[in-house]
Design a protein around this motif. Structure first.
Motif, short mmCIF file in Angstrom:
data_model
loop_
_atom_site.label_atom_id
_atom_site.label_comp_id
_atom_site.label_asym_id
_atom_site.label_seq_id
_atom_site.Cartn_x
_atom_site.Cartn_y
_atom_site.Cartn_z
N ASP A 112 -29.36 27.38 1.94
CA ASP A 112 -29.30 28.77 1.48
C ASP A 112 -27.93 29.14 0.90
OD1 ASP A 112 -31.83 28.88 2.58
OD2 ASP A 112 -31.20 29.95 4.39
N SER A 117 -26.42 28.93 -5.27
CA SER A 117 -27.85 29.12 -5.46
C SER A 117 -28.26 29.50 -6.88
CB SER A 117 -28.38 30.17 -4.48
OG SER A 117 -27.80 31.43 -4.75
N ARG A 118 -27.36 30.04 -7.67
CA ARG A 118 -27.72 30.45 -9.02
C ARG A 118 -27.41 29.37 -10.07
NH1 ARG A 118 -28.99 34.81 -6.92
NH2 ARG A 118 -28.81 36.98 -7.33
#
Length: 149
Positions: A112, A117-118
């Motif tokens: 996570d 994450s992008r």
């Protein structure tokens, strides 16, 4: 943009990402009820490890690992067991609770990871390669990474 200005921006970006990662790491560790230092040790205990090996992984003095091990052991997260290859050496071995907590740490910090994450998979691979090259060259010249704590 001059090399000096570009380097300043690179350093600013790395420091910003480092701060974001550190803040997230400390937050997750706190939410799981462990200190950041204990979380770092748990995060790196993939298998039973001699305390000297954990010290090398954490880039800190062996004497610091004794206190870390004491804290983890008092929480029931690790046990100290003789190394089967050299009974004079004690290994840190995760308990069932230690494995559960390590799995949760890894899920929240790696799977996570909000800082990454992008990025696309290709962008993350490229970033990892550049960071590895910078770190390896630094380590070759200076003999180590960040310290304990």
């Amino acid at each position: 943009m001059t090399r000096s200005n570009g380097r300043q921006e690179t350093i600013d970006l790395l420091m910003g990402l480092s701060h974001a990662l550190s803040t997230n790491f400390n937050t997750v560790a706190g939410e799981l009820g462990v200190s950041a230092l204990h979380a770092r040790a748990l995060f790196n205990l993939d298998q039973p490890a001699a305390m000297r090996d954990l010290a090398a992984t954490l880039h800190c003095d062996k004497s610091h690992v004794t206190g870390i091990a004491d804290g983890l052991e008092s929480r029931g997260l690790v046990t100290r067991e003789p190394d089967p290859r050299d009974r004079r050496v004690k290994q840190l071995v995760l308990t069932t609770e230690g494995r559960r907590l390590r799995t949760e740490l890894r899920r929240r910090l790696v799977d996570d990871a909000p800082v990454l994450s992008r990025l696309t998979a290709d962008e993350e691979t490229q970033l990892r390669g550049l960071l590895r090259a910078a770190f390896e060259r630094h380590t070759e010249e200076n003999g180590g990474g960040p310290g304990c704590g």
